[in-house]
Design an enzyme around this catalytic site. Structure first.
Site, PDB file in Angstrom:
ATOM      1  N   ASN A  10      -4.198  39.100  37.799  1.00  0.00           N
ATOM      2  CA  ASN A  10      -3.397  39.004  36.763  1.00  0.00           C
ATOM      3  C   ASN A  10      -4.072  39.700  35.364  1.00  0.00           C
ATOM      4  O   ASN A  10      -4.593  38.958  35.013  1.00  0.00           O
ATOM      5  CB  ASN A  10      -2.870  37.578  36.493  1.00  0.00           C
ATOM      6  CG  ASN A  10      -1.704  37.497  35.283  1.00  0.00           C
ATOM      7  OD1 ASN A  10      -1.310  38.359  34.781  1.00  0.00           O
ATOM      8  ND2 ASN A  10      -1.678  36.086  34.705  1.00  0.00           N
ATOM      9  N   LYS A  12      -2.460  40.496  32.850  1.00  0.00           N
ATOM     10  CA  LYS A  12      -1.845  40.121  31.603  1.00  0.00           C
ATOM     11  C   LYS A  12      -1.521  41.173  30.654  1.00  0.00           C
ATOM     12  O   LYS A  12      -1.015  42.377  31.208  1.00  0.00           O
ATOM     13  CB  LYS A  12      -2.493  38.995  30.852  1.00  0.00           C
ATOM     14  CG  LYS A  12      -3.161  37.977  31.790  1.00  0.00           C
ATOM     15  CD  LYS A  12      -3.668  36.767  30.964  1.00  0.00           C
ATOM     16  CE  LYS A  12      -4.163  35.720  32.356  1.00  0.00           C
ATOM     17  NZ  LYS A  12      -4.317  34.651  31.388  1.00  0.00           N
ATOM     18  N   HIS A  97       4.115  31.446  35.386  1.00  0.00           N
ATOM     19  CA  HIS A  97       2.909  31.777  34.861  1.00  0.00           C
ATOM     20  C   HIS A  97       2.954  30.668  33.689  1.00  0.00           C
ATOM     21  O   HIS A  97       3.726  30.686  32.824  1.00  0.00           O
ATOM     22  CB  HIS A  97       2.422  32.781  34.646  1.00  0.00           C
ATOM     23  CG  HIS A  97       1.036  32.875  34.338  1.00  0.00           C
ATOM     24  ND1 HIS A  97       0.289  32.643  32.997  1.00  0.00           N
ATOM     25  CD2 HIS A  97      -0.170  33.112  35.038  1.00  0.00           C
ATOM     26  CE1 HIS A  97      -1.023  32.511  33.195  1.00  0.00           C
ATOM     27  NE2 HIS A  97      -1.251  32.837  34.254  1.00  0.00           N
ATOM     28  N   GLU A  99       1.563  31.147  30.880  1.00  0.00           N
ATOM     29  CA  GLU A  99       1.779  31.490  29.720  1.00  0.00           C
ATOM     30  C   GLU A  99       3.206  31.881  29.428  1.00  0.00           C
ATOM     31  O   GLU A  99       3.587  32.029  28.272  1.00  0.00           O
ATOM     32  CB  GLU A  99       0.907  32.892  29.543  1.00  0.00           C
ATOM     33  CG  GLU A  99      -0.276  32.334  29.413  1.00  0.00           C
ATOM     34  CD  GLU A  99      -1.696  33.571  29.769  1.00  0.00           C
ATOM     35  OE1 GLU A  99      -1.202  34.538  30.157  1.00  0.00           O
ATOM     36  OE2 GLU A  99      -2.714  33.007  30.127  1.00  0.00           O
ATOM     37  N   GLU A 169      -2.269  26.201  39.233  1.00  0.00           N
ATOM     38  CA  GLU A 169      -3.075  26.749  37.921  1.00  0.00           C
ATOM     39  C   GLU A 169      -3.296  25.681  36.847  1.00  0.00           C
ATOM     40  O   GLU A 169      -2.239  25.537  35.760  1.00  0.00           O
ATOM     41  CB  GLU A 169      -2.636  27.955  37.418  1.00  0.00           C
ATOM     42  CG  GLU A 169      -2.801  28.946  38.318  1.00  0.00           C
ATOM     43  CD  GLU A 169      -2.806  30.499  37.585  1.00  0.00           C
ATOM     44  OE1 GLU A 169      -3.761  31.053  37.919  1.00  0.00           O
ATOM     45  OE2 GLU A 169      -1.784  30.786  36.813  1.00  0.00           O
ATOM     46  N   GLY A 175      -8.264  30.766  31.459  1.00  0.00           N
ATOM     47  CA  GLY A 175      -8.973  31.537  30.151  1.00  0.00           C
ATOM     48  C   GLY A 175     -10.035  30.713  29.452  1.00  0.00           C
ATOM     49  O   GLY A 175     -10.069  31.091  28.301  1.00  0.00           O
ATOM     50  N   SER A 215      -9.827  30.176  35.550  1.00  0.00           N
ATOM     51  CA  SER A 215     -11.371  30.387  35.265  1.00  0.00           C
ATOM     52  C   SER A 215     -12.160  30.981  36.727  1.00  0.00           C
ATOM     53  O   SER A 215     -13.329  30.230  36.766  1.00  0.00           O
ATOM     54  CB  SER A 215     -11.982  29.527  34.422  1.00  0.00           C
ATOM     55  OG  SER A 215     -11.263  29.584  33.075  1.00  0.00           O
TER      56      SER A 215
HETATM   57  C1  PEP Z   1      -4.555  33.467  34.835  1.00  0.00           C
HETATM   58  O1  PEP Z   1      -4.162  34.071  34.083  1.00  0.00           O
HETATM   59  O2  PEP Z   1      -3.525  33.194  36.008  1.00  0.00           O
HETATM   60  C2  PEP Z   1      -5.886  33.006  35.059  1.00  0.00           C
HETATM   61  C3  PEP Z   1      -6.246  32.072  36.205  1.00  0.00           C
HETATM   62  O3  PEP Z   1      -6.679  33.397  34.173  1.00  0.00           O
HETATM   63  P1  PEP Z   1      -8.246  32.938  34.066  1.00  0.00           P
HETATM   64  O4  PEP Z   1      -8.698  33.456  35.276  1.00  0.00           O
HETATM   65  O5  PEP Z   1      -8.635  34.087  33.064  1.00  0.00           O
HETATM   66  O6  PEP Z   1      -8.422  31.779  33.935  1.00  0.00           O
END
Ligand code: PEP
Length: 256
Positions: A10, A12, A97, A99, A169, A175, A215
């Site tokens: 992803n 973003k 997601h 976000e 997630e 992040g 992460s």
């Molecule tokens: C994501 O944006 O779905 C995500 C898991 O980000 P990160 O790996 O940076 O935590």
């Protein structure tokens, strides 16, 4: 049942057009060595989809949208429809997601309409669910993620489920550099699969891939991917470099 894992990147709102095309070329050039062992998907910013589609060519790397509108077309400024994503070469889209759920306040009712319109239009759906730190601390992790699955898959039938994947997630792990431990993640994945089993049937629950995201890095991928109900990763930060994304994919392909 053996599930071929899926690793998604992803991107973003990162990169520029040139950087996105270069990253896509690097990933697709190396993807042949793990073909058949793990599927790869990348989710670039919408304006770069066509460029990235050209860059991945016939490599087998899937292209996806980061979001999709719940409307087919019309006066919806800034939104992108299912048919537009397909025109740009997408076969899959993220929906829900964190976000968007937490950052932009998207609720299950809206997400359920997005899931329905994406499936009707011919896309696969990678539906994201996850609890906030507050919900986890209050012992509401399972209720939260199962509630999100029920709400977002409200109008999804057993037949549709062959085109749906889930990503767990935890919001507190996205992040932040904090990852759920393998046991912590596995128990949520198992609960999600059990919910799918009661909602649909054992066969489709056993077939659906449930990805972990939050992460994920080359250093922690192998232990997460070794868990029975973790079928790949949705990767943010570490997907912005071909080598770290591919290292995660290799660790996933090698899972025991
Ligand atoms: C994501 O944006 O779905 C995500 C898991 O980000 P990160 O790996 O940076 O935590």
């Amino acid at each position: 049942m053996t599930r071929i894992p899926l690793v998604g990147g992803n991107w973003k709102m990162h990169l520029d057009g040139q950087g996105a095309a270069a990253l896509a070329s690097d990933i697709s050039r190396s993807s042949g060595s793990i073909e058949g062992e793990v599927e790869l998907a990348i989710f670039p910013p919408h304006p770069y989809l066509s460029m990235v589609s050209a860059a991945i060519g016939g490599s087998g790397v899937h292209l996806g949208g980061q979001d999709v509108s719940d409307e087919p077309s019309g006066a919806f400024t800034g939104q992108v429809s299912t048919s537009m994503l397909i025109d740009c070469g997408c076969s899959i889209t993220l929906i829900g997601h964190s976000e968007r759920r937490h950052g932009l306040g998207e609720q299950d009712e809206l997400l359920a309409r997005k899931v329905r319109i994406a499936l009707d239009g011919g896309l696969r759906v990678l539906l994201c669910v996850g609890e906030t730190l507050e919900e986890r601390d209050q012992g509401r992790t399972f209720d939260t993620v199962i509630g999100q699955v029920r709400g977002s898959l409200d109008a999804v039938t057993l037949d549709d489920m062959s085109r749906v994947e889930l990503a767990y997630e935890p919001v507190w792990a996205i992040g932040t550099g904090r990852t759920a431990g393998p046991a912590e993640a596995q128990e949520v994945h198992a609960a999600l699969r059990s919910e799918l089993c009661s909602r649909y049937d054992a066969r489709s629950a056993a077939r659906i891939r449930i990805l972990y995201g939050g992460s994920v890095k080359p250093a922690n991928a192998a232990e997460l991917m070794a868990c029975e109900d973790i079928d790949g990763a949705l990767v943010g930060g570490a997907s912005l470099q071909a080598e770290s994304f591919l290292d995660i994919a290799r660790a996933t392909a090698r899972r025991e």
